[in-house]
Design an enzyme around this catalytic site. Structure first.
Site, mmCIF file in Angstrom:
data_model
loop_
_atom_site.group_PDB
_atom_site.id
_atom_site.type_symbol
_atom_site.label_atom_id
_atom_site.label_comp_id
_atom_site.label_asym_id
_atom_site.label_seq_id
_atom_site.Cartn_x
_atom_site.Cartn_y
_atom_site.Cartn_z
ATOM 1 N N GLY A 46 -30.914 32.903 -17.373
ATOM 2 C CA GLY A 46 -30.083 33.712 -18.266
ATOM 3 C C GLY A 46 -28.940 32.873 -18.790
ATOM 4 O O GLY A 46 -28.588 31.843 -18.200
ATOM 5 N N GLN A 51 -20.538 31.534 -22.099
ATOM 6 C CA GLN A 51 -20.722 30.248 -21.408
ATOM 7 C C GLN A 51 -20.805 29.065 -22.360
ATOM 8 O O GLN A 51 -20.588 27.923 -21.953
ATOM 9 C CB GLN A 51 -21.982 30.291 -20.535
ATOM 10 C CG GLN A 51 -21.878 31.254 -19.372
ATOM 11 C CD GLN A 51 -23.171 31.319 -18.598
ATOM 12 O OE1 GLN A 51 -24.092 32.036 -18.975
ATOM 13 N NE2 GLN A 51 -23.277 30.542 -17.518
ATOM 14 N N CYS A 92 -25.123 30.020 -10.930
ATOM 15 C CA CYS A 92 -24.564 30.180 -12.277
ATOM 16 C C CYS A 92 -24.445 28.806 -12.909
ATOM 17 O O CYS A 92 -23.940 27.875 -12.285
ATOM 18 C CB CYS A 92 -23.187 30.853 -12.203
ATOM 19 S SG CYS A 92 -22.437 31.101 -13.829
ATOM 20 N N LEU A 93 -24.906 28.676 -14.131
ATOM 21 C CA LEU A 93 -24.842 27.386 -14.825
ATOM 22 C C LEU A 93 -23.393 26.947 -15.047
ATOM 23 O O LEU A 93 -23.139 25.759 -15.243
ATOM 24 C CB LEU A 93 -25.588 27.470 -16.165
ATOM 25 C CG LEU A 93 -27.109 27.679 -16.051
ATOM 26 C CD1 LEU A 93 -27.719 27.944 -17.417
ATOM 27 C CD2 LEU A 93 -27.787 26.490 -15.377
ATOM 28 N N HIS A 134 -25.291 40.056 -13.980
ATOM 29 C CA HIS A 134 -24.588 38.763 -13.948
ATOM 30 C C HIS A 134 -24.150 38.367 -15.373
ATOM 31 O O HIS A 134 -23.015 37.934 -15.592
ATOM 32 C CB HIS A 134 -25.529 37.724 -13.324
ATOM 33 C CG HIS A 134 -25.030 36.313 -13.298
ATOM 34 N ND1 HIS A 134 -24.782 35.626 -12.130
ATOM 35 C CD2 HIS A 134 -24.763 35.428 -14.303
ATOM 36 C CE1 HIS A 134 -24.364 34.403 -12.419
ATOM 37 N NE2 HIS A 134 -24.356 34.248 -13.725
ATOM 38 N N GLU A 135 -25.054 38.531 -16.341
ATOM 39 C CA GLU A 135 -24.750 38.115 -17.727
ATOM 40 C C GLU A 135 -23.723 39.044 -18.378
ATOM 41 O O GLU A 135 -22.832 38.575 -19.097
ATOM 42 C CB GLU A 135 -26.018 38.073 -18.575
ATOM 43 C CG GLU A 135 -27.134 37.160 -18.085
ATOM 44 C CD GLU A 135 -26.702 35.780 -17.698
ATOM 45 O OE1 GLU A 135 -25.657 35.308 -18.190
ATOM 46 O OE2 GLU A 135 -27.392 35.153 -16.882
ATOM 47 N N HIS A 138 -20.348 38.069 -17.463
ATOM 48 C CA HIS A 138 -19.832 36.936 -18.257
ATOM 49 C C HIS A 138 -19.160 37.431 -19.537
ATOM 50 O O HIS A 138 -18.102 36.922 -19.928
ATOM 51 C CB HIS A 138 -20.955 35.977 -18.645
ATOM 52 C CG HIS A 138 -21.293 34.948 -17.600
ATOM 53 N ND1 HIS A 138 -20.374 34.048 -17.128
ATOM 54 C CD2 HIS A 138 -22.467 34.656 -16.979
ATOM 55 C CE1 HIS A 138 -20.969 33.242 -16.238
ATOM 56 N NE2 HIS A 138 -22.242 33.596 -16.129
#
Ligand code: GNR
Ligand code: NI
Length: 168
Positions: A46, A51, A92-93, A134-135, A138
């Site tokens: 994702g 991000q 997480c990236l 999670h997204e 963000h």
């Protein structure tokens, strides 16, 4: 295609709240494709626009094995359908190399618009439910480390800052 730069915790830009999308044009499609490419290249499941320093309510997700089932979610929202809390080891990236158990409600109804502006809804459980939550966090400027103790969060922050200093 160009891989977009992914912001890393504790970059303050990860704390910005994304604004709704009201124009469904070719530029939006291009951004979504660039995000999908960046996500695949980074081996993520994702990616939220926040991000990549684009503060609009756009998310790409692909939880398939083959990386051939992309989902483009514009203005996504969810309601909880099953409040049972499930634990999942999240990554997480924007917080590279750290994996932590995070607790979230199990089952959600996801509502979103397509890249063409059409309204759709799906019911999600398992990894898709985890990833959607999670997204959407963000887009609100929230990170998975916010669910950890301040001590744990600070340790992760300090390690990432040191790593960044070493490459500068
Ligand atoms: O690639 C990712 N994997 C992942 C694993 C468990 C729970 C959430 C995620 S999302 C993450 C990519 C990312 O940082 N998205 O914001
Ligand atoms: Ni993330």
């Amino acid at each position: 295609m160009n891989k977009l730069n992914i912001l890393t915790f504790p970059d303050p830009r990860l704390r910005k709240k994304a604004t709704p999308i009201d124009v469904f044009d070719i530029e939006l499609k291009k951004m979504a494709e660039a995000m999908l490419y960046t996500m695949y290249k980074s081996n993520g499941i994702g990616l939220a626009a926040t991000q990549v320093d684009f503060h609009k309510r756009l998310i790409v997700i692909d939880v398939s094995e083959e990386q051939n089932e992309p989902l483009f979610l514009v203005n996504p929202e969810f309601t909880v359908l099953d409040e049972t809390i499930e634990q999942y080891k999240e990554g997480c990236l924007s917080i590279p190399t750290f994996y932590e158990e995070i607790y979230r409600p199990k089952k959600i109804e996801l509502r979103f618009q397509t890249l063409e502006g059409k309204h759709e809804s799906v019911i999600a459980e398992g990894i898709l439910s985890v990833c959607v939550q999670h997204e959407i966090d963000h887009l609100e400027g929230k990170l998975m480390v916010d669910y950890l103790s301040p001590l744990k969060r600070d340790r992760i922050k300090n390690k990432l800052v040191k790593k960044k200093d070493a490459t500068n």
